[in-house]
Design an enzyme around this catalytic site. Structure first.
Site, PDB file in Angstrom:
ATOM      1  N   GLU A  39     -48.610  26.483  -0.621  1.00  0.00           N
ATOM      2  CA  GLU A  39     -49.609  26.150   0.394  1.00  0.00           C
ATOM      3  C   GLU A  39     -50.366  24.930  -0.123  1.00  0.00           C
ATOM      4  O   GLU A  39     -50.836  24.938  -1.263  1.00  0.00           O
ATOM      5  CB  GLU A  39     -50.561  27.333   0.581  1.00  0.00           C
ATOM      6  CG  GLU A  39     -51.613  27.009   1.610  1.00  0.00           C
ATOM      7  CD  GLU A  39     -52.534  28.174   1.961  1.00  0.00           C
ATOM      8  OE1 GLU A  39     -52.380  29.280   1.403  1.00  0.00           O
ATOM      9  OE2 GLU A  39     -53.416  27.947   2.803  1.00  0.00           O
ATOM     10  N   ARG A 265     -45.540  37.525 -11.737  1.00  0.00           N
ATOM     11  CA  ARG A 265     -46.172  36.228 -11.875  1.00  0.00           C
ATOM     12  C   ARG A 265     -46.561  35.964 -13.322  1.00  0.00           C
ATOM     13  O   ARG A 265     -46.801  36.874 -14.092  1.00  0.00           O
ATOM     14  CB  ARG A 265     -47.365  36.057 -10.931  1.00  0.00           C
ATOM     15  CG  ARG A 265     -48.389  37.126 -10.940  1.00  0.00           C
ATOM     16  CD  ARG A 265     -49.345  36.999  -9.746  1.00  0.00           C
ATOM     17  NE  ARG A 265     -50.029  35.736  -9.685  1.00  0.00           N
ATOM     18  CZ  ARG A 265     -50.076  34.984  -8.575  1.00  0.00           C
ATOM     19  NH1 ARG A 265     -49.449  35.360  -7.485  1.00  0.00           N
ATOM     20  NH2 ARG A 265     -50.746  33.871  -8.578  1.00  0.00           N
ATOM     21  N   LYS A 275     -55.694  29.546  -8.011  1.00  0.00           N
ATOM     22  CA  LYS A 275     -56.092  28.282  -7.395  1.00  0.00           C
ATOM     23  C   LYS A 275     -57.567  28.278  -7.053  1.00  0.00           C
ATOM     24  O   LYS A 275     -58.237  27.268  -7.195  1.00  0.00           O
ATOM     25  CB  LYS A 275     -55.311  28.088  -6.090  1.00  0.00           C
ATOM     26  CG  LYS A 275     -53.968  27.437  -6.277  1.00  0.00           C
ATOM     27  CD  LYS A 275     -53.509  26.958  -4.906  1.00  0.00           C
ATOM     28  CE  LYS A 275     -52.086  27.307  -4.652  1.00  0.00           C
ATOM     29  NZ  LYS A 275     -51.662  27.139  -3.283  1.00  0.00           N
TER      30      LYS A 275
HETATM   31  P1  ATP Z   1     -52.660  31.316  -2.798  1.00  0.00           P
HETATM   32  O1  ATP Z   1     -51.538  31.786  -1.925  1.00  0.00           O
HETATM   33  O2  ATP Z   1     -53.659  32.356  -3.148  1.00  0.00           O
HETATM   34  O3  ATP Z   1     -53.263  30.021  -2.396  1.00  0.00           O
HETATM   35  P2  ATP Z   1     -50.608  31.036  -4.776  1.00  0.00           P
HETATM   36  O4  ATP Z   1     -50.816  30.784  -6.219  1.00  0.00           O
HETATM   37  O5  ATP Z   1     -49.805  32.194  -4.310  1.00  0.00           O
HETATM   38  O6  ATP Z   1     -52.055  31.012  -4.205  1.00  0.00           O
HETATM   39  P3  ATP Z   1     -48.793  29.356  -3.265  1.00  0.00           P
HETATM   40  O7  ATP Z   1     -48.956  27.925  -2.936  1.00  0.00           O
HETATM   41  O8  ATP Z   1     -48.701  30.343  -2.161  1.00  0.00           O
HETATM   42  O9  ATP Z   1     -50.012  29.705  -4.210  1.00  0.00           O
HETATM   43  O10 ATP Z   1     -47.582  29.546  -4.264  1.00  0.00           O
HETATM   44  C1  ATP Z   1     -46.320  28.975  -4.079  1.00  0.00           C
HETATM   45  C2  ATP Z   1     -45.283  29.763  -4.806  1.00  0.00           C
HETATM   46  O11 ATP Z   1     -45.591  29.838  -6.199  1.00  0.00           O
HETATM   47  C3  ATP Z   1     -45.210  31.181  -4.302  1.00  0.00           C
HETATM   48  O12 ATP Z   1     -43.848  31.508  -4.100  1.00  0.00           O
HETATM   49  C4  ATP Z   1     -45.810  31.997  -5.386  1.00  0.00           C
HETATM   50  O13 ATP Z   1     -45.231  33.272  -5.439  1.00  0.00           O
HETATM   51  C5  ATP Z   1     -45.508  31.176  -6.636  1.00  0.00           C
HETATM   52  N1  ATP Z   1     -46.537  31.431  -7.650  1.00  0.00           N
HETATM   53  C6  ATP Z   1     -47.865  31.297  -7.511  1.00  0.00           C
HETATM   54  N2  ATP Z   1     -48.504  31.672  -8.632  1.00  0.00           N
HETATM   55  C7  ATP Z   1     -47.563  32.051  -9.521  1.00  0.00           C
HETATM   56  C8  ATP Z   1     -47.589  32.551 -10.868  1.00  0.00           C
HETATM   57  N3  ATP Z   1     -48.724  32.728 -11.525  1.00  0.00           N
HETATM   58  N4  ATP Z   1     -46.408  32.824 -11.469  1.00  0.00           N
HETATM   59  C9  ATP Z   1     -45.261  32.630 -10.814  1.00  0.00           C
HETATM   60  N5  ATP Z   1     -45.154  32.173  -9.558  1.00  0.00           N
HETATM   61  C10 ATP Z   1     -46.293  31.890  -8.900  1.00  0.00           C
END
Ligand code: ATP
Ligand code: MG
Length: 559
Positions: A39, A265, A275
């Site tokens: 995102e 994760r 984030k």
């Molecule tokens: P949010 O959705 O709360 O803004 P997010 O960290 O999930 O935060 P995204 O942009 O949705 O951010 O993440 C993109 C991809 O990265 C998703 O597929 C997510 O599962 C993966 N991802 C995010 N954080 C981690 C992490 N700490 N370890 C591994 N993969 C991650």
């Protein structure tokens, strides 16, 4: 240079690879398509790096494809700067997506049509309960929910209301479109989840065309299917959403049904991977920006001097599984150090100078030295010598501790790439602080061992008249505790490390004068450094960031 990195060729197997191997062997798929779906609401961090390495890495290893798709369904939080930074980060890590960048908003029309299909099938309805009522009807983890009184609206009425939601006839939040699944499901995600909401917000790509936006869960599975994704890999918190992912695809007319797989994760000790909290650090100016070299963002790690190869190696070492993945920073630092060790040219720099006057410098020679002991192709430079030198202040001790191998009064050391030097006198200021050493060299020791004695210690030095001043930024971990956000009742900012940045005016060899931004060096005995991407000026103001020390000093301190 990359041929010298420790990055090994063979991929490490994991449960996702096992699934893919099975799908290819059975003929279920002839090739794979993955995607990375960020995102654009912030900069990517080290957890995303793991996901990027996994998704793009699988595509690469299996000769498949990986799409970059922005999940842009929350217009208020998203912007073009974030979207650009994400593309830069993916490319910098060494990956290229399949075709054009994709956006969930590319599918807004299709998503609307599928919603109409669900309404027509009696599988979605417009609900105008208030948010409080909605919560009350939803039930709890232990109590089933109850059907909304609006659940049995006629198809015609639902179609009309949904069309009018889209046309902007209702206020934000006045009503939603819900999937009609099962209010008594033990899985709360299946209790008639909201799939569309009214929100008048300007969207970075579709502008003001829409005032209704689809929800993430509904959007994601359809986007995957429209792109022909074979393996939709996400983090474990989406495990409970998988039944909804499947329900949507099972109930619309779409030829493809990707499978979702979840892995744990990454969490990294001494930092945070949220984030929202990283944004807080930026907004509250606890750091200089998203790319502050202390940030666990990809752009921060880049500015710190981490290499893409080192980060990819780190991702490989931590592996992919469903079990908790809390990793110590030392694993990251180790991977970076190993990568840099094999390819960063080595030069000398002084962080905390102590003046040395050579009392018998007449006739002293300079020597050439290799930039790297094992990489002659990196070339050589002259290491100048003269009467006035700088050494590191802590390489001298008037009262040496046991086992001291560095300089002391009357003792001898080897100056790196130069002579054996003896300290004859320590000059002090009025407070008793040593401000200068008077030393003499053994002229017969340039490039050879001294006669009749062994000199063990080697210290680095610079010739004062040849050295260049440089700003040296010494970075340390951003937090003082392994899990800064573990306690919900304590603001994670209270654990910020006050010593995470120390700026010193130091000195460097003239050989680095024209280094471009993002050039990496080992400063002998001090660590790995990189010229700053933003502030360093080749031939002008020299600015170096410490990437990582040569050894893991945290492990020592804690032992
Ligand atoms: P949010 O959705 O709360 O803004 P997010 O960290 O999930 O935060 P995204 O942009 O949705 O951010 O993440 C993109 C991809 O990265 C998703 O597929 C997510 O599962 C993966 N991802 C995010 N954080 C981690 C992490 N700490 N370890 C591994 N993969 C991650
Ligand atoms: Mg997310």
């Amino acid at each position: 240079m990359s041929s010298n990195t420790p990055v090994s060729a063979a991929p490490v197997s994991n449960f996702i690879r096992t699934i893919i191997d099975g799908d290819l062997a059975s003929g279920k798929h002839s090739s794979i398509v993955t995607r990375f779906p960020p995102e654009p609401n912030g900069y990517l961090h080290v957890g995303h790096a793991k996901s990027i390495c996994l998704n793009f890495g699988l595509a690469k290893d299996y000769n498949g494809k990986c799409n970059l798709r922005f999940d842009d369904t929350n217009p208020e939080k998203e912007n073009a700067e974030y979207a650009q930074s994400i593309q830069d980060d993916v490319r910098w890590l060494g990956f290229q997506w399949n075709g054009e960048v994709r956006w969930a908003s590319d599918y807004f029309d299709a998503l609307y049509d599928f919603a109409v299909e669900l309404i027509n099938k009696g599988l979605a309805y417009v609900d105008d309960l208030t948010p409080e009522q909605m919560r009350e009807y939803r039930g709890t983890l232990t109590q089933p929910g109850r059907n909304s009184p609006n659940r049995d609206r006629s198809v015609a009425e639902n179609l009309d209301l949904f069309r009018r939601m889209k046309a902007g006839e209702f206020a934000d939040g006045a009503m939603v479109l819900r999937a009609k699944i099962d209010m008594s499901s033990p899985n709360i995600n299946l209790r008639d989840p909201v799939i569309y909401r009214i929100k008048r917000a300007h969207h970075i790509r579709t502008g003001d065309k829409w005032c209704i936006y689809p929800m993430y869960d509904y959007t994601h599975c359809i986007s995957d299917a429209l792109e022909g994704i074979t393996h939709s890999i996400c983090t474990l918190e989406f495990e409970d959403h998988r039944p909804l992912y499947d329900w949507v695809l099972d109930n619309i007319t779409i030829p493809c049904h990707p499978r979702q797989y979840e892995f744990s994760r990454l969490e990294l000790h001494y930092t945070i991977t949220s984030k929202r909290k990283l944004l807080q650090l930026v907004n509250e100016k606890k750091v200089s920006g998203w790319d502050d070299p202390r940030m666990p963002t990809i752009s921060g790690m880049r500015r710190r001097g981490y290499t893409p190869e080192g980060i990819r190696e780190f991702a490989k070492r931590i592996g992919v599984s469903k079990s908790e993945n809390i990793v110590d920073m030392a694993i990251m630092e180790g991977a970076i150090r190993e990568d840099l060790e094999l390819r960063a040219p080595r030069v000398m720099a002084i962080i905390n100078p102590l003046k040395v006057t050579i009392t018998n410098a007449d006739g002293a020679q300079t020597r050439e030295a290799d930039f790297h002991p094992n990489m002659p192709e990196l070339g050589k430079r002259v290491v100048p010598f003269s009467k006035d030198l700088f050494i590191e202040a802590d390489d001298f001790a008037e009262v040496p501790p046991a086992g001291w191998k560095r300089l002391t009064l009357g003792g001898e050391i080897r100056l790196r790439h130069s002579y054996v030097m003896r300290c004859d006198e320590a000059v002090k200021d009025a407070t008793g602080k040593v401000v200068e050493l008077k030393c003499s060299i053994d002229h017969d020791t340039l490039g050879k061992n001294p006669e009749g004695r062994k000199v063990k210690g080697v210290i680095h030095f610079l010739s004062k008249e040849h050295a260049l001043p440089a700003e040296i930024r010494l970075y340390d971990r951003l937090f003082t505790v392994p899990e800064p956000d573990a306690d919900r009742d304590v603001d994670f900012c209270t654990h910020l490390n006050p010593a995470s940045l120390t700026v010193v005016q130091g000195w460097v060899e003239a050989a680095v004068r024209d280094a471009a931004p993002e050039t990496r060096y080992q400063f002998e005995r001090l660590g790995y450094f990189v010229t700053d991407r933003r502030d360093h000026q080749p031939g002008g103001k020299l600015v170096f960031n410490r990437t990582v020390t040569l050894r893991d000093s945290w492990a020592k301190e804690q032992a």
